[in-house]
Design a protein around this motif. Structure first.
Motif, PDB file in Angstrom:
ATOM      1  N   GLY A 104       5.291 -65.335  21.245  1.00 24.28           N
ATOM      2  CA  GLY A 104       6.646 -65.640  21.696  1.00 24.28           C
ATOM      3  C   GLY A 104       7.503 -64.434  22.017  1.00 24.28           C
ATOM      4  N   GLY A 105       6.948 -63.237  21.877  1.00 24.15           N
ATOM      5  CA  GLY A 105       7.689 -62.020  22.192  1.00 24.15           C
ATOM      6  C   GLY A 105       7.682 -61.728  23.687  1.00 24.15           C
ATOM      7  N   HIS A 106       8.142 -60.558  24.030  1.00 22.17           N
ATOM      8  CA  HIS A 106       8.197 -60.135  25.426  1.00 22.17           C
ATOM      9  C   HIS A 106       7.484 -58.797  25.585  1.00 22.17           C
ATOM     10  N   ALA A 107       6.846 -58.615  26.721  1.00 20.99           N
ATOM     11  CA  ALA A 107       6.163 -57.367  27.036  1.00 20.99           C
ATOM     12  C   ALA A 107       6.206 -57.179  28.552  1.00 20.99           C
ATOM     13  N   ALA A 108       5.721 -56.040  29.011  1.00 27.82           N
ATOM     14  CA  ALA A 108       5.655 -55.775  30.445  1.00 27.82           C
ATOM     15  C   ALA A 108       4.423 -54.952  30.763  1.00 27.82           C
ATOM     16  N   ALA A 109       3.817 -55.269  31.886  1.00 25.64           N
ATOM     17  CA  ALA A 109       2.748 -54.445  32.439  1.00 25.64           C
ATOM     18  C   ALA A 109       3.419 -53.422  33.355  1.00 25.64           C
ATOM     19  N   LEU A 110       3.040 -52.161  33.214  1.00 24.00           N
ATOM     20  CA  LEU A 110       3.633 -51.089  34.023  1.00 24.00           C
ATOM     21  C   LEU A 110       2.658 -50.636  35.091  1.00 24.00           C
ATOM     22  N   THR A 111       3.176 -50.358  36.265  1.00 19.74           N
ATOM     23  CA  THR A 111       2.388 -49.736  37.318  1.00 19.74           C
ATOM     24  C   THR A 111       3.031 -48.389  37.615  1.00 19.74           C
ATOM     25  N   LEU A 112       2.239 -47.334  37.461  1.00 18.53           N
ATOM     26  CA  LEU A 112       2.710 -45.973  37.703  1.00 18.53           C
ATOM     27  C   LEU A 112       1.773 -45.324  38.718  1.00 18.53           C
ATOM     28  N   ALA A 113       2.269 -45.032  39.890  1.00 15.91           N
ATOM     29  CA  ALA A 113       1.468 -44.393  40.926  1.00 15.91           C
ATOM     30  C   ALA A 113       2.301 -43.273  41.539  1.00 15.91           C
ATOM     31  N   ARG A 114       1.909 -42.048  41.245  1.00 14.68           N
ATOM     32  CA  ARG A 114       2.663 -40.879  41.722  1.00 14.68           C
ATOM     33  C   ARG A 114       4.119 -40.968  41.288  1.00 14.68           C
ATOM     34  N   THR A 115       4.312 -41.432  40.071  1.00 12.18           N
ATOM     35  CA  THR A 115       5.645 -41.641  39.522  1.00 12.18           C
ATOM     36  C   THR A 115       6.192 -40.342  38.949  1.00 12.18           C
ATOM     37  N   PRO A 116       7.413 -39.936  39.300  1.00  7.04           N
ATOM     38  CA  PRO A 116       8.002 -38.733  38.715  1.00  7.04           C
ATOM     39  C   PRO A 116       8.118 -38.880  37.198  1.00  7.04           C
ATOM     40  N   ALA A 117       7.798 -37.816  36.477  1.00 10.16           N
ATOM     41  CA  ALA A 117       7.850 -37.842  35.017  1.00 10.16           C
ATOM     42  C   ALA A 117       8.201 -36.452  34.495  1.00 10.16           C
ATOM     43  N   THR A 118       8.749 -36.417  33.291  1.00  9.07           N
ATOM     44  CA  THR A 118       9.100 -35.161  32.626  1.00  9.07           C
ATOM     45  C   THR A 118       8.141 -34.945  31.465  1.00  9.07           C
ATOM     46  N   PRO A 119       7.423 -33.804  31.445  1.00  9.17           N
ATOM     47  CA  PRO A 119       6.484 -33.575  30.343  1.00  9.17           C
ATOM     48  C   PRO A 119       7.202 -33.378  29.004  1.00  9.17           C
ATOM     49  N   LEU A 120       6.594 -33.900  27.958  1.00 13.43           N
ATOM     50  CA  LEU A 120       7.049 -33.656  26.583  1.00 13.43           C
ATOM     51  C   LEU A 120       6.146 -32.560  26.037  1.00 13.43           C
ATOM     52  N   GLY A 121       6.638 -31.358  25.980  1.00 16.37           N
ATOM     53  CA  GLY A 121       5.794 -30.239  25.556  1.00 16.37           C
ATOM     54  C   GLY A 121       4.935 -29.763  26.712  1.00 16.37           C
ATOM     55  N   THR A 122       3.867 -29.062  26.377  1.00 20.53           N
ATOM     56  CA  THR A 122       2.952 -28.516  27.366  1.00 20.53           C
ATOM     57  C   THR A 122       1.680 -29.342  27.399  1.00 20.53           C
ATOM     58  N   PRO A 123       1.367 -30.004  28.527  1.00 17.32           N
ATOM     59  CA  PRO A 123       0.150 -30.796  28.592  1.00 17.32           C
ATOM     60  C   PRO A 123      -1.083 -29.968  28.235  1.00 17.32           C
ATOM     61  N   GLY A 124      -1.973 -30.567  27.470  1.00 17.56           N
ATOM     62  CA  GLY A 124      -3.213 -29.899  27.083  1.00 17.56           C
ATOM     63  C   GLY A 124      -3.103 -29.062  25.834  1.00 17.56           C
ATOM     64  N   THR A 125      -1.904 -28.919  25.256  1.00 24.39           N
ATOM     65  CA  THR A 125      -1.709 -28.112  24.055  1.00 24.39           C
ATOM     66  C   THR A 125      -1.988 -28.969  22.825  1.00 24.39           C
ATOM     67  N   ASP A 126      -2.780 -28.448  21.892  1.00 25.65           N
ATOM     68  CA  ASP A 126      -3.113 -29.167  20.659  1.00 25.65           C
ATOM     69  C   ASP A 126      -2.039 -28.867  19.613  1.00 25.65           C
ATOM     70  N   HIS A 127      -1.245 -29.877  19.271  1.00 23.72           N
ATOM     71  CA  HIS A 127      -0.164 -29.706  18.295  1.00 23.72           C
ATOM     72  C   HIS A 127      -0.536 -30.269  16.931  1.00 23.72           C
ATOM     73  N   THR A 128      -1.829 -30.517  16.705  1.00 22.19           N
ATOM     74  CA  THR A 128      -2.261 -31.114  15.446  1.00 22.19           C
ATOM     75  C   THR A 128      -2.622 -30.081  14.396  1.00 22.19           C
ATOM     76  N   ARG A 129      -2.574 -28.818  14.729  1.00 18.27           N
ATOM     77  CA  ARG A 129      -2.956 -27.766  13.781  1.00 18.27           C
ATOM     78  C   ARG A 129      -1.763 -27.158  13.114  1.00 18.27           C
TER      79      ARG A 129
END
Length: 65
Positions: free
Chosen positions: A40-65
Motif C-alpha cells: 500500500g505504499g508508494h514508489a517510483a521507477a527512475l529513468t536516468l539517461a545522460r542525466t546531469p548529476a553532482t558527485p558526492l566525493g571522488t568517484p572510485g575512492t575507497d572510503h571504507t578504510r
C-alpha cells in the motif's frame, strides 16, 4: 525508489571511468513513473539517461578504510 514520486533529490550509484561513485540527481532531471507497492505504499521507477548529476566525493575512492 521508495517514495520516489515525492523526492526532490536522489542519491544514485553509477559507474565512471574512475570507478563507482555516488551522485546527487535533482528530481526534475529524472523521469519518474510512480506506482503503488504491494503493502500500500508508494514508489517510483527512475529513468536516468545522460542525466546531469553532482558527485558526492571522488568517484572510485575507497572510503571504507
Amino acid at each position: 525508489m521508495p517514495l520516489g514520486t515525492r523526492a526532490d533529490l536522489f542519491v544514485v550509484g553509477a559507474a565512471t571511468d574512475a570507478g563507482t561513485g555516488l551522485f546527487l540527481v535533482p528530481a526534475e532531471q529524472a523521469t519518474r513513473h510512480g506506482y503503488r507497492t504491494y503493502d500500500g505504499g508508494h514508489a517510483a521507477a527512475l529513468t536516468l539517461a545522460r542525466t546531469p548529476a553532482t558527485p558526492l566525493g571522488t568517484p572510485g575512492t575507497d572510503h571504507t578504510r
